[in-house]
Design an enzyme around this catalytic site. Structure first.
Site, PDB file in Angstrom:
ATOM      1  N   ASP A   1     -30.449  14.420  72.039  1.00  0.00           N
ATOM      2  CA  ASP A   1     -31.796  13.865  72.175  1.00  0.00           C
ATOM      3  C   ASP A   1     -31.751  12.377  72.504  1.00  0.00           C
ATOM      4  O   ASP A   1     -30.672  11.758  72.483  1.00  0.00           O
ATOM      5  CB  ASP A   1     -32.608  14.114  70.890  1.00  0.00           C
ATOM      6  CG  ASP A   1     -31.860  13.745  69.615  1.00  0.00           C
ATOM      7  OD1 ASP A   1     -30.837  13.043  69.707  1.00  0.00           O
ATOM      8  OD2 ASP A   1     -32.287  14.164  68.533  1.00  0.00           O
TER       9      ASP A   1
ATOM     10  N   GLU B   1     -39.179  19.099  65.867  1.00  0.00           N
ATOM     11  CA  GLU B   1     -39.871  18.913  64.596  1.00  0.00           C
ATOM     12  C   GLU B   1     -40.362  20.275  64.067  1.00  0.00           C
ATOM     13  O   GLU B   1     -40.398  21.257  64.815  1.00  0.00           O
ATOM     14  CB  GLU B   1     -41.076  17.979  64.815  1.00  0.00           C
ATOM     15  CG  GLU B   1     -40.706  16.588  65.328  1.00  0.00           C
ATOM     16  CD  GLU B   1     -40.087  15.671  64.253  1.00  0.00           C
ATOM     17  OE1 GLU B   1     -39.669  16.168  63.197  1.00  0.00           O
ATOM     18  OE2 GLU B   1     -40.017  14.455  64.507  1.00  0.00           O
TER      19      GLU B   1
ATOM     20  N   HIS C   1     -36.115  18.516  60.764  1.00  0.00           N
ATOM     21  CA  HIS C   1     -35.940  18.570  62.220  1.00  0.00           C
ATOM     22  C   HIS C   1     -34.480  18.751  62.619  1.00  0.00           C
ATOM     23  O   HIS C   1     -33.566  18.345  61.907  1.00  0.00           O
ATOM     24  CB  HIS C   1     -36.594  17.375  62.930  1.00  0.00           C
ATOM     25  CG  HIS C   1     -35.938  16.057  62.761  1.00  0.00           C
ATOM     26  ND1 HIS C   1     -36.615  14.944  62.327  1.00  0.00           N
ATOM     27  CD2 HIS C   1     -34.668  15.635  62.987  1.00  0.00           C
ATOM     28  CE1 HIS C   1     -35.804  13.903  62.298  1.00  0.00           C
ATOM     29  NE2 HIS C   1     -34.604  14.305  62.691  1.00  0.00           N
TER      30      HIS C   1
ATOM     31  N   ASN D   1     -37.197  15.978  57.132  1.00  0.00           N
ATOM     32  CA  ASN D   1     -38.336  16.901  57.228  1.00  0.00           C
ATOM     33  C   ASN D   1     -37.914  18.224  57.881  1.00  0.00           C
ATOM     34  O   ASN D   1     -38.751  19.036  58.249  1.00  0.00           O
ATOM     35  CB  ASN D   1     -39.486  16.272  58.026  1.00  0.00           C
ATOM     36  CG  ASN D   1     -39.169  16.157  59.509  1.00  0.00           C
ATOM     37  OD1 ASN D   1     -38.002  16.193  59.909  1.00  0.00           O
ATOM     38  ND2 ASN D   1     -40.191  16.030  60.334  1.00  0.00           N
TER      39      ASN D   1
HETATM   40  C1  GLP Z   1     -32.240  11.765  63.878  1.00  0.00           C
HETATM   41  C2  GLP Z   1     -31.680  12.540  65.090  1.00  0.00           C
HETATM   42  C3  GLP Z   1     -31.184  13.869  64.670  1.00  0.00           C
HETATM   43  C4  GLP Z   1     -30.365  13.690  63.403  1.00  0.00           C
HETATM   44  C5  GLP Z   1     -31.292  13.386  62.276  1.00  0.00           C
HETATM   45  C6  GLP Z   1     -30.608  12.990  60.987  1.00  0.00           C
HETATM   46  O1  GLP Z   1     -33.539  11.344  64.071  1.00  0.00           O
HETATM   47  N1  GLP Z   1     -32.557  12.691  66.181  1.00  0.00           N
HETATM   48  O2  GLP Z   1     -30.439  14.477  65.707  1.00  0.00           O
HETATM   49  O3  GLP Z   1     -29.661  14.850  63.098  1.00  0.00           O
HETATM   50  O4  GLP Z   1     -32.292  12.490  62.660  1.00  0.00           O
HETATM   51  O5  GLP Z   1     -30.208  11.654  61.017  1.00  0.00           O
HETATM   52  P1  GLP Z   1     -29.323  10.966  59.895  1.00  0.00           P
HETATM   53  O6  GLP Z   1     -27.956  11.513  60.034  1.00  0.00           O
HETATM   54  O7  GLP Z   1     -29.377   9.494  60.223  1.00  0.00           O
HETATM   55  O8  GLP Z   1     -29.926  11.299  58.586  1.00  0.00           O
END
Ligand code: GLP
Length: 234
Positions: A66, A141, A136, A134
């Site tokens: 993403d 989402e 995702h 949340n």
């Molecule tokens: C981000 C990314 C996701 C990631 C998630 C968890 O926003 N877009 O691909 O898996 O949120 O992030 P973190 O590892 O910083 O908790």
């Protein structure tokens, strides 16, 4: 049928090292196939572990999950930049990094082009995945269609709040992103899902105990090669 394989680790560090080893093995077994990369704090440990073990990826292509819409590639919070530094530079990899929407002024067109490229060059040998607080997956989402492909999405307020820690202020977090869809992710040959820390427990438990439209992970639970690495007792 859920075929999830769960590996419980004692710490985030142990989990990151294990994920790096599994990722490197799967990438090496499929040298002509692309790898799938993810971003965020969970993945930073995996990329450090890959570099520490001296892993030198030879895959010609890598696909990111993403990207924020509207951030220039050079922005310190762009996922293109994060992966260029933490994966490509750190491991000495010189292949082509494909990031959804990057390189296109029209992000919708960029999303479509990304889906075409990953379909043509795939399947991805191994896809790294994290989980949002949340629930995702990438930027799919809660409520995302299970058959979704790469597209422009609006970020959930919770996601923007969670990611505000990376920006100078909360209002600088982009409102939109381009993300691989749940169906796109599901086409990878192997999925490595990393979930560390108590903050992720509610989202993980909800997806496993009550999977449905509001738990994006549910779209991946029937994948024949899905491995969860977690430090949580679940
Ligand atoms: C981000 C990314 C996701 C990631 C998630 C968890 O926003 N877009 O691909 O898996 O949120 O992030 P973190 O590892 O910083 O908790």
């Amino acid at each position: 049928m859920c075929q999830l394989k769960t590996i419980k680790v004692q710490s985030r560090e142990e989990g990151s090292r294990l994920a790096a080893k599994l990722f490197a093995d799967l990438a090496e077994q499929n040298p002509d196939k692309p790898v799938g990369l993810a971003t965020g704090s969970t993945m930073a440990g995996v990329y450090s572990a890959l570099a520490d073990m001296g892993f030198r990826p030879t895959c010609p292509h890598a696909f990111a999950l993403d990207e924020y819409a509207g951030l220039p590639q050079t922005h310190e919070n762009s996922y293109f930049r994060e992966l260029s530094e933490k994966f490509a530079h750190a491991t000495g990899w010189t292949g082509a990094l494909h990031v959804p929407g990057v390189g296109y002024e029209d992000v919708e067109a960029g999303a479509e082009a990304f889906e075409e490229t990953i379909t043509a060059l795939g399947p991805v040998s191994v896809q790294l995945l994290g989980l949002g607080s949340n629930g995702h997956i990438a930027f799919n989402e809660p409520g995302s269609a299970f058959d979704s492909v790469t597209r422009v999405v609006e970020l959930h307020p919770q996601t923007r709040a969670d990611n505000a820690r990376f920006f100078a202020s909360a209002d600088q977090v982009p409102t939109n992103a381009v993300t691989q869809g749940l169906a796109t992710i599901n086409r990878a040959s192997a999925l490595l899902l990393l979930v560390f820390g108590e903050g992720k427990r509610p989202a993980l438990l909800q997806a496993l105990s009550d999977p449905g439209p509001m738990t994006p992970l549910a779209a991946l639970l029937d994948h024949p090669n899905l491995t969860l690495i977690t430090d949580l007792d679940i």
